[in-house]
Scaffold this motif. Sequence first.
Motif: not given
Length: 320
Positions: A161, A305, A314
């Motif tokens: 991520t 998040k 986010t």
Amino acid sequence: MKRYFIILATMMAAVAASAQTNLWITGPAVPGGTQKLDKCPNGIFKFAGTLNEGKLKVITTEEIGSGTQYLVPRYTQSYVVNNGLPYTLTRNDSEETWIVPFAEDRYKFVVDTRSRTLTGEIFVPWREVYLAGGACEIGWQAFVMLPFTQDADDPNVFTWTGELKERNEYVEPRRFKLQGQNTWDPKNLHPYTQDEAVLESTQMRLGGEDTKWEIAQDGIYRLTVNVFKETFRAEYLGSEAKDGTLDVDKTLSDFSVSLSGHTIYVKSPEQLKVTVYRADSVKVVEKSGADLMLAIPQRGVYVVKGKGKNISFTKKIVIE
């Protein structure tokens, strides 16, 4: 004239093989009796999973009938684990079959209908996956690539991520690819086509042509890959405006994310589940509530998040 018809028949068989719509495997070695192979671009079909000891046939129809063709190995005693064995397309089901020497959960093989070969292996689990490219903060640099996180429940699954965006300081500023180590060789993962849209891509391949994924918009992405099944999934989690404000799914005046020292504060009119990740996708802390304080012990770049019934967000946070 006879030679002409032989050549013509060979060419027609090759065309029929390359144009094959679907393939299945069947036989005592196949759990459940029959399974469909995964279809990939360019006449490629794949299997990744469990096989029993015994024999299997590769066929062109789900059920064996008068129209069924068999992908028969050209050599006797042909094993599914091999470096690439040729096959013949035939309607004769009494010819050679493929041999599975023992039961195992990690069989992989590829049927290439263009070259009419079957190549197989016992998959060895990977320990790492890395990201590099013009859309990444590190660019195309070896040894500083961005690491994925290995899933605790399935070691074949890796996630990352972080931010992907157009970076004109690098060549190919919107592209990236994946590596099986923190450098370029020997393992690398690619999409099947050049500039494959990252949010639409579902499959990948090991090695081959140096094709790359491409992003259409800047923002925070979560990438999930399964190196055993060679699947790929990307999620767009949101973006940050140039002034640093959040791109939130629902704008609310009483919603905020702020930073003071090493503590992240999240305030919301509804219950949220908030997770903080390091830049290398490692989870740091996770809490649920409407008024949260999340202490971060070390300096660095983090991705926050949050998700609730009506709000999802986010945000990238830099703690100095």
